[in-house]
Design a protein around this motif. Structure first.
Motif, short mmCIF file in Angstrom:
data_model
loop_
_atom_site.label_atom_id
_atom_site.label_comp_id
_atom_site.label_asym_id
_atom_site.label_seq_id
_atom_site.Cartn_x
_atom_site.Cartn_y
_atom_site.Cartn_z
N MET A 124 0.82 -1.23 0.00
CA MET A 124 0.00 0.00 0.00
C MET A 124 0.84 1.26 0.00
SD MET A 124 -3.16 -0.76 2.54
CE MET A 124 -4.53 -1.75 2.01
N SER A 182 5.15 -6.29 5.57
CA SER A 182 5.77 -6.99 4.44
C SER A 182 7.27 -6.88 4.54
CB SER A 182 5.32 -6.36 3.11
OG SER A 182 3.95 -6.61 2.91
N HIS A 212 2.30 -2.79 7.49
CA HIS A 212 1.64 -4.08 7.73
C HIS A 212 2.63 -5.23 7.72
CE1 HIS A 212 -1.12 -1.33 5.47
NE2 HIS A 212 -1.73 -1.45 6.64
FE1 FES Z 1 1.19 -2.63 3.78
FE2 FES Z 1 3.77 -2.22 3.28
S1 FES Z 1 2.13 -0.87 2.94
S2 FES Z 1 2.86 -3.93 4.15
#
Ligand code: FES
Length: 504
Positions: free
Chosen positions: A450, A470, A468
């Protein structure tokens, strides 16, 4: 992972139709496939990498119903009935591990152990007493203590009896074989990248193959599928650390964890190298630590204070999904998706919660109900404390998104071999790692999930997203999601290389 063989299950090469598709070949996916496999259903598991190599392979593997001070929290903040469901679910999970290991005669270092939670602080004494009383009232064999068999004194502790520890891969690899022996299928290096909700579900793989399934279970740790559910607003990822030490003294037995911060977790494990002691803790939000190496050092310091450390043969870190109220999300993906299921958010207690999830989902799929469905219900009513956490966590994500776009970037372009940095080049943000041979690896740090900006993780040499969780290799490949696509190569690589070479 060092003491078990690699797996070589096939890549999905053609379109497939199954009754149940399971996305994710970690402990949850394998246990779901195993427990559903004797119900006459046609099942396939899809793993983006190799099975069991993610959080399942990076754990302390305590099989315990003792999950911090969870029982007083659920009883006092939600209800006694749901606390009872949680206790029954996790005690049942322990017994199920023993049953399967016995039935299949799996040699997986499964040994009975007591689990202890202890405190070094006066203000936690009442909380520990409360937890002991409530756990006992829910049917768990819980005893309040003021001493432990560890070489330091504590203020208070509670012991849960009839718990266990094991070697998770030694348990799960034979189970994976059993799944295929029964005619069901496991696919590796087969990433599911999209889900179409038609009369049946149609899953698309990264190699363009289609899987048609009547039901799907999303067991991919952090769910990548967000159309319904908005799980990214309700889960936040944390990293934590473990060092495996060889000590001069013998370990006294038992599995231990602190009630307070800094969290410390201790257990032992027999290995070909003799007895190892696992010392874990030091959690923080993914992508939000300044220097991850110092977390390993803090554990080494604690190990040295507690034991006579001779060697540290292994160290690892891991990632866990945390929910707003501390209870996992297991059940129907949303209340409007009767054939899509999820299991996630184990909050660092994945050994019992994964087995609980597999039993719960098996019962939901085959009987339409489970005795534990209310406490784990992903669509449960939000309690006041969770609303507060919802606001706090989502403000944190917004803050990290803005910070990544607006913070001034370091002008320092001196990057030594083995070092990674975010730098400014021609007014643009770039992520640079110089490997030990001196080669530069330059990525655009914009996360492909995102759009937050990933930060450098010095201990694991990865780019970690603070929103989040990743994670990407220094070359930009996805280590773990929710992101599905790699980081882009920086568009101005040549200029940056020239700048850095001149500077080196
Ligand atoms: Fe959602 Fe990087 S913006 S994991």
């Amino acid at each position: 992972m060092a003491s078990t063989p690699e797996t070589h299950y096939p890549v999905l090469q053609k379109d497939l139709k199954v009754d149940i598709a399971i996305i994710g070949g970690g402990i949850t996916g394998i246990l779901c496939a195993y427990l559903l496999g004797d119900k006459g259903l046609n099942i396939a598991v899809f793993e983006a990498d190799h099975i069991l190599q993610g959080t399942t392979g990076h754990t302390t593997a305590k099989i315990t119903s003792q999950h911090g001070l969870i029982y007083s929290k659920i009883k006092n903040q939600i209800s006694e009935e749901l606390a009872r469901q949680y206790a029954d679910a996790n005690e049942s999970a322990i017994r199920m591990y023993e049953k399967i290991a016995n039935e299949l005669n799996i040699q997986c270092d499964l040994v009975p152990q007591s689990a202890y939670i202890y405190t070094l602080q006066d203000q936690y004494i009442n909380k520990i007493q409360d937890e002991a009383t409530i756990a006992d009232s829910l049917g768990i064999k819980a005893t309040y203590l003021e001493e432990l068999p560890l070489p330091f004194s504590v203020k208070a502790a509670v012991r849960f009896d009839d718990q266990a520890q094991f070697h998770p891969l030694k348990f799960l690899l034979p189970l994976a074989k059993e799944i295929t022996n029964r005619g069901n299928q496991l696919f590796e290096r087969t990433k599911i990248v999209d889900i179409e909700d038609k009369s049946n579900y149609v899953l698309m793989t990264d190699q363009g193959k289609k899987v048609t399934a009547e039901k799907i279970i999303i067991a991919s740790h952090y769910p990548f599928y967000n159309k319904p559910g908005l799980y990214f607003t309700r889960i936040y990822p944390e990293r934590s650390y473990v060092v495996a030490i060889k000590a001069k003294e013998n370990y006294p037995s038992g599995m231990y964890i602190t009630a307070e911060e800094p969290g410390r977790s201790i257990r032992s494990q027999d290995s070909d190298d003799g007895q190892l002691i696992f010392v874990g803790g030091e959690h923080h939000k993914t992508g939000q630590a300044e220097d991850t190496i110092k977390h390993y050092q803090a554990l080494v310091d604690f190990a040295n204070e507690t034991f006579t450390v001779e060697r540290i043969p292994y160290r690892w870190s891991t990632q866990d999904c945390m929910t707003l109220d501390g209870i996992p999300y297991v059940g129907h993906y949303t209340s409007d998706t009767p054939n899509m299921y999820i299991a996630t958010g184990y909050g660092k207690w994945g050994m019992t919660n994964s087995m609980t999830s597999a039993m719960l989902l098996r019962d939901l799929i085959t009987d339409g109900k489970s005795p534990w469905q209310d406490v784990y219900n992903p669509s449960r009513q939000t309690i006041l404390a969770s609303i507060k956490n919802f606001v706090v966590e989502n403000l944190n994500v917004a803050d990290k998104l803005i910070e990544g776009k607006t913070s001034p970037l370091p002008k320092d372009t001196n990057i030594q071999p083995g070092e990674g940095k975010v730098i400014e080049a021609n007014g643009q943000r770039a992520g640079v790692y110089r490997d030990n041979q001196g080669t530069l690896h330059i990525v655009d740090t914009t996360c492909t999930h995102m759009g937050c900006e990933a930060n450098w993780n010095s201990a694991e040499k990865s780019w970690d997203c603070p929103c989040h969780g990743s994670r990407f290799t220094y070359e930009g490949d996805v280590i773990e999601g929710p992101a599905l696509r790699p980081l882009d190569i920086h568009h101005d690589v040549n200029t940056i290389e020239k700048l850095l070479k001149d500077d080196f």
